[in-house]
Motif scaffolding. Structure first.
Motif, mmCIF file in Angstrom:
data_model
loop_
_atom_site.group_PDB
_atom_site.id
_atom_site.type_symbol
_atom_site.label_atom_id
_atom_site.label_comp_id
_atom_site.label_asym_id
_atom_site.label_seq_id
_atom_site.Cartn_x
_atom_site.Cartn_y
_atom_site.Cartn_z
ATOM 1 N N LEU A 1 0.634 -1.456 -0.571
ATOM 2 C CA LEU A 1 -0.352 0.140 -0.181
ATOM 3 C C LEU A 1 0.778 1.111 0.032
ATOM 4 O O LEU A 1 1.942 1.331 0.769
ATOM 5 C CB LEU A 1 -1.566 0.142 1.533
ATOM 6 C CG LEU A 1 -1.550 -1.003 1.148
ATOM 7 C CD1 LEU A 1 -2.808 -1.244 2.860
ATOM 8 C CD2 LEU A 1 -3.105 -1.249 0.385
ATOM 9 N N THR A 2 0.299 2.047 -0.726
ATOM 10 C CA THR A 2 0.915 3.515 -0.305
ATOM 11 C C THR A 2 1.178 4.508 0.992
ATOM 12 O O THR A 2 0.422 4.137 1.393
ATOM 13 C CB THR A 2 0.349 4.808 -1.652
ATOM 14 O OG1 THR A 2 0.753 3.744 -2.835
ATOM 15 C CG2 THR A 2 1.246 5.893 -1.490
ATOM 16 N N PRO A 3 2.555 4.419 1.603
ATOM 17 C CA PRO A 3 2.770 4.406 2.604
ATOM 18 C C PRO A 3 1.704 6.194 3.125
ATOM 19 O O PRO A 3 1.739 6.954 1.894
ATOM 20 C CB PRO A 3 3.907 5.077 3.050
ATOM 21 C CG PRO A 3 4.638 4.445 1.296
ATOM 22 C CD PRO A 3 3.903 4.154 0.719
ATOM 23 N N ASP A 4 1.766 6.041 4.201
ATOM 24 C CA ASP A 4 0.722 7.531 4.636
ATOM 25 C C ASP A 4 1.528 8.255 4.490
ATOM 26 O O ASP A 4 1.395 10.129 4.533
ATOM 27 C CB ASP A 4 -0.347 7.178 6.001
ATOM 28 C CG ASP A 4 -0.467 5.998 6.181
ATOM 29 O OD1 ASP A 4 -1.651 5.930 5.256
ATOM 30 O OD2 ASP A 4 -0.964 6.090 7.428
ATOM 31 N N TYR A 5 2.907 8.099 4.673
ATOM 32 C CA TYR A 5 3.433 9.438 4.136
ATOM 33 C C TYR A 5 3.683 9.767 2.704
ATOM 34 O O TYR A 5 4.001 11.662 2.737
ATOM 35 C CB TYR A 5 4.882 8.976 5.562
ATOM 36 C CG TYR A 5 6.122 8.677 4.674
ATOM 37 C CD1 TYR A 5 6.694 8.828 3.676
ATOM 38 C CD2 TYR A 5 5.951 7.198 5.004
ATOM 39 C CE1 TYR A 5 8.010 7.715 2.984
ATOM 40 C CE2 TYR A 5 6.968 6.045 4.527
ATOM 41 C CZ TYR A 5 7.727 6.205 3.597
ATOM 42 O OH TYR A 5 8.850 5.343 2.920
ATOM 43 N N LEU A 6 4.198 9.398 1.936
ATOM 44 C CA LEU A 6 4.025 10.126 0.614
ATOM 45 C C LEU A 6 2.914 10.887 0.695
ATOM 46 O O LEU A 6 3.190 11.471 0.274
ATOM 47 C CB LEU A 6 4.108 8.325 -0.311
ATOM 48 C CG LEU A 6 5.344 7.882 -0.372
ATOM 49 C CD1 LEU A 6 5.544 6.965 -1.755
ATOM 50 C CD2 LEU A 6 7.052 8.383 -0.677
ATOM 51 N N GLU A 7 1.532 10.212 0.587
ATOM 52 C CA GLU A 7 0.538 10.887 0.432
ATOM 53 C C GLU A 7 0.412 11.949 1.733
ATOM 54 O O GLU A 7 0.493 13.534 1.112
ATOM 55 C CB GLU A 7 -0.650 9.939 1.009
ATOM 56 C CG GLU A 7 -0.461 8.836 0.659
ATOM 57 C CD GLU A 7 -1.697 9.137 -0.796
ATOM 58 O OE1 GLU A 7 -1.802 9.896 -0.971
ATOM 59 O OE2 GLU A 7 -2.038 7.620 -1.235
ATOM 60 N N ALA A 8 0.761 12.322 2.744
ATOM 61 C CA ALA A 8 0.550 13.964 3.457
ATOM 62 C C ALA A 8 1.743 14.479 2.798
ATOM 63 O O ALA A 8 1.993 15.408 2.731
ATOM 64 C CB ALA A 8 1.523 13.559 5.290
#
Length: 261
Positions: free
Chosen positions: A246-253
């Motif tokens: 899954l795409t890490p939350d930190y990349l999205e943030a």
């Protein structure tokens, strides 16, 4: 917000590195490989992939000074780790290995519109003195506080921060960069020094899956792909797609924050 960046991928045996435009004719290039442990791939990057990156940089910049910079996460010294991996065999006369823990430092302001913990961060002054920076990361999944943590080209930048300043209980690690959490601190890392990096490479030949927080032990899963491009976030996102993560939350943030900055 940066324009969308092209991401390349190739089977490991066909990988031929295409450097970013900033490397073309550069006088000085910094390469940050994941070599923090005295353990081979996928804990660290393979010499085949790192060698291909160095060869690609040399093709586009025949006279450049190429500086390989790493800060270890182990009691074993960088020179010993490099010797065990066979790094010195890859270096020509214009290439040099440097220990990030021994370099002069500079305080870099955090450009994030919403800093998490650090208003500024200390890292080698060299980042601002070269013409091009490349991150060459291994591809790993560890577990911290019950949550998966993906390490690729962005998390690889942790090795540039001095242990003397960012250590906590262990002198061998950078425990201060784990508080309040690594995913949150990675936002500060990106906006403090991430903008110096013109290229990213993820060694996805094999993925390491650790059962806990230790990034030097775990299960090896073959993927057989190398991913590279000019944007750390885009490269890491593609690596996750290829590795069924899954795409890490930190990349999205971080991507959201880039719209605001």
């Amino acid at each position: 917000m940066p324009n969308p960046k092209t991401v390349h991928q190739a089977k490991t045996e066909l990988f031929r590195y295409e450097p970013p435009p900033a490397a073309l004719g550069a006088a000085r290039i910094l390469v940050k490989p994941n070599l923090g442990y005295p353990v081979g791939p996928p804990v660290t990057v393979s010499m085949g992939v790192l060698g291909a990156v160095l060869a690609g940089l040399r093709r586009c910049s025949p006279t450049a000074e190429i500086l390989i910079v790493e800060g270890v996460c182990s009691p074993v010294s960088l020179t010993d780790i490099a010797s065990r991996h066979g790094l010195y065999k890859l270096l020509d006369e214009g290439m040099q290995l440097l220990d990030a823990d021994c370099l002069p430092l500079q305080e870099y302001p955090n450009r994030s519109p919403q800093p998490v913990r650090f208003q500024s961060m200390f890292a080698p002054a060299l980042l601002a003195e070269v013409d091009c920076c490349i991150s060459v990361g291994a591809f790993k999944r560890t577990t911290l506080k019950g949550e998966p943590l993906i390490s690729a080209s962005l998390k690889n930048l942790y090795g540039l921060f001095p242990r003397a300043k960012y250590k906590a209980r262990s002198a061998n690690s950078r425990g201060q960069l784990h508080r309040p959490s690594v995913p949150l601190v990675l936002q500060d890392v990106y906006f403090s020094i991430g903008h110096f990096f013109h290229g990213a490479v993820v060694d996805g030949d094999r993925k390491l899956v650790s059962p806990d927080w230790k990034p030097d032990k775990g299960e090896t899963i073959p993927l057989g792909q190398i991913i590279w491009g000019t944007d750390l976030l885009a490269v890491d996102r593609r690596a996750c797609e290829l590795g069924n993560e899954l795409t890490p939350d930190y990349l999205e943030a971080i991507e959201r924050l880039r719209w605001l900055s």
